[in-house]
Scaffold this motif. Structure first.
Motif, PDB file in Angstrom:
ATOM      1  N   HIS A 118      47.438  43.795  36.701  1.00  0.00           N
ATOM      2  CA  HIS A 118      46.855  42.792  37.591  1.00  0.00           C
ATOM      3  C   HIS A 118      47.303  43.081  39.019  1.00  0.00           C
ATOM      4  O   HIS A 118      48.500  43.057  39.316  1.00  0.00           O
ATOM      5  N   VAL A 119      46.368  43.376  39.894  1.00  0.00           N
ATOM      6  CA  VAL A 119      46.658  43.554  41.322  1.00  0.00           C
ATOM      7  C   VAL A 119      46.380  42.225  42.011  1.00  0.00           C
ATOM      8  O   VAL A 119      45.230  41.824  42.163  1.00  0.00           O
ATOM      9  N   ASN A 133      50.818  47.966  46.362  1.00  0.00           N
ATOM     10  CA  ASN A 133      50.482  47.096  45.238  1.00  0.00           C
ATOM     11  C   ASN A 133      49.414  47.743  44.355  1.00  0.00           C
ATOM     12  O   ASN A 133      49.505  47.724  43.115  1.00  0.00           O
ATOM     13  N   ILE A 134      48.413  48.318  44.988  1.00  0.00           N
ATOM     14  CA  ILE A 134      47.333  48.985  44.260  1.00  0.00           C
ATOM     15  C   ILE A 134      47.862  50.219  43.533  1.00  0.00           C
ATOM     16  O   ILE A 134      47.579  50.434  42.346  1.00  0.00           O
ATOM     17  N   ALA A 135      48.646  51.026  44.235  1.00  0.00           N
ATOM     18  CA  ALA A 135      49.199  52.238  43.619  1.00  0.00           C
ATOM     19  C   ALA A 135      50.049  51.895  42.403  1.00  0.00           C
ATOM     20  O   ALA A 135      50.000  52.590  41.380  1.00  0.00           O
ATOM     21  N   LYS A 136      50.823  50.834  42.498  1.00  0.00           N
ATOM     22  CA  LYS A 136      51.709  50.409  41.401  1.00  0.00           C
ATOM     23  C   LYS A 136      50.916  50.113  40.126  1.00  0.00           C
ATOM     24  O   LYS A 136      51.362  50.433  39.016  1.00  0.00           O
ATOM     25  N   SER A 137      49.753  49.497  40.277  1.00  0.00           N
ATOM     26  CA  SER A 137      48.948  49.151  39.101  1.00  0.00           C
ATOM     27  C   SER A 137      48.044  50.290  38.652  1.00  0.00           C
ATOM     28  O   SER A 137      47.722  50.396  37.470  1.00  0.00           O
ATOM     29  N   PRO A 152      45.755  51.740  33.430  1.00  0.00           N
ATOM     30  CA  PRO A 152      45.705  50.704  32.393  1.00  0.00           C
ATOM     31  C   PRO A 152      44.362  50.672  31.675  1.00  0.00           C
ATOM     32  O   PRO A 152      43.346  51.141  32.196  1.00  0.00           O
ATOM     33  N   ARG A 153      44.360  50.103  30.492  1.00  0.00           N
ATOM     34  CA  ARG A 153      43.122  49.964  29.725  1.00  0.00           C
ATOM     35  C   ARG A 153      42.227  48.885  30.330  1.00  0.00           C
ATOM     36  O   ARG A 153      41.002  49.028  30.360  1.00  0.00           O
ATOM     37  N   LEU A 154      42.848  47.802  30.829  1.00  0.00           N
ATOM     38  CA  LEU A 154      42.135  46.711  31.486  1.00  0.00           C
ATOM     39  C   LEU A 154      42.829  46.410  32.802  1.00  0.00           C
ATOM     40  O   LEU A 154      44.037  46.159  32.825  1.00  0.00           O
ATOM     41  N   LEU A 155      42.080  46.430  33.900  1.00  0.00           N
ATOM     42  CA  LEU A 155      42.645  46.234  35.232  1.00  0.00           C
ATOM     43  C   LEU A 155      41.965  45.043  35.904  1.00  0.00           C
ATOM     44  O   LEU A 155      40.731  44.970  35.962  1.00  0.00           O
ATOM     45  N   LEU A 156      42.780  44.118  36.413  1.00  0.00           N
ATOM     46  CA  LEU A 156      42.288  42.930  37.099  1.00  0.00           C
ATOM     47  C   LEU A 156      42.631  43.051  38.576  1.00  0.00           C
ATOM     48  O   LEU A 156      43.805  43.187  38.937  1.00  0.00           O
ATOM     49  N   LEU A 157      41.616  42.998  39.436  1.00  0.00           N
ATOM     50  CA  LEU A 157      41.796  43.196  40.870  1.00  0.00           C
ATOM     51  C   LEU A 157      41.430  41.922  41.625  1.00  0.00           C
ATOM     52  O   LEU A 157      40.300  41.454  41.533  1.00  0.00           O
ATOM     53  N   ASP A 158      42.379  41.384  42.381  1.00  0.00           N
ATOM     54  CA  ASP A 158      42.117  40.184  43.174  1.00  0.00           C
ATOM     55  C   ASP A 158      42.091  40.565  44.648  1.00  0.00           C
ATOM     56  O   ASP A 158      43.136  40.760  45.270  1.00  0.00           O
ATOM     57  N   GLU A 159      40.901  40.707  45.207  1.00  0.00           N
ATOM     58  CA  GLU A 159      40.707  41.089  46.614  1.00  0.00           C
ATOM     59  C   GLU A 159      41.483  42.370  46.959  1.00  0.00           C
ATOM     60  O   GLU A 159      42.322  42.385  47.870  1.00  0.00           O
TER      61      GLU A 159
END
Length: 240
Positions: free
Chosen positions: A98-99, A163-167, A172-179
């Protein structure tokens, strides 16, 4: 095509006990299916519940109603809305990332160690993890003289890229991006768009909240409008 996520009638309400039990709606009756390698963009006005949907899937919030069926590698089909906490923690460590809009880190951990730690914790040898991290940081145009800095000392845009690089690094199999591109200049945004496309091509399934419709159209396969509760395929003519 493998179905990775099936959300049905997802609803979250908050009860404000200090305000005479006032009920605040987070999101309501959200339903969609998502397949391997797809990206669903979520749009809608501020306060409509976009980030709430991501937090329910990640289980930062416990949903009030509905099901979130996730086809995991390690546990098979799991309802994230009702799974025990220890299973949710394991899935976060192994499969779901989750980003958020803000970077939260342990003090006095450098940028390099923070990101490489995501791989090391998954069993990647330290030397290999460091090489991969340096490559990703260079690709994201994060200056090498910042790699040994503490993230809290960096600018907002630099923190967002960290933050983006960390995730992203562990694919990951499922990635959640908040803005994910909200704090970025146009060049940094283009780099992140390129990385999102690369992740999709490798099989990562993604849900992203976007205010920038043009950026969303570059990466999304379909769009959920939380106001209308409708799913639309992305085309060049899409107007949201």
């Amino acid at each position: 095509m493998d179905k990775i996520l099936s959300v049905s009638n997802l609803t979250k309400r908050f009860i404000m006990h200090l305000l005479n039990e006032k009920v605040i709606r987070g999101c309501s009756n959200i339903s969609f299916d998502l397949y391997k390698g797809e990206l669903l963009g979520i749009t809608g006005p501020s306060g409509a519940g976009k980030s709430c949907i991501l937090k329910c899937i990640y289980r930062t919030y416990m949903p009030t109603e509905g099901k979130i069926l996730y086809n995991s590698n390690s546990e098979g089909m799991v309802d994230l809305a009702s799974a025990p906490d220890d299973m949710i923690i394991e899935l976060r460590e192994k499969e779901i990332a989750h980003v958020t809009q803000f970077l939260h880190t342990i003090p006095r951990v450098t940028v390099l160690n923070l990101i490489a730690g995501e791989l090391i914790n998954k069993g990647v040898p330290e030397n290999e993890a460091m090489l991969e991290t340096r490559s990703l940081l260079a690709e994201m145009r994060i200056s090498e003289n910042l790699w040994d800095a503490y993230p809290s000392t960096l600018s907002g845009g630099e923190q967002q890229r960290i933050n983006i690089a960390k995730s992203f690094i562990s694919k990951p199999r499922l990635l959640l991006l908040d803005e994910p591109t909200a704090s970025l200049d146009s060049k940094s945004r283009d780099i992140v768009v390129k990385l999102i496309k690369k992740l999709k091509n490798s099989g990562t399934t993604i849900i992203g909240v976007f205010h920038d419709i043009e950026t969303m159209k570059m990466v999304a396969d379909k769009v959920l409008d939380v106001t209308e509760k409708q799913i639309r395929e992305v085309t060049k003519e899409l107007v949201v």
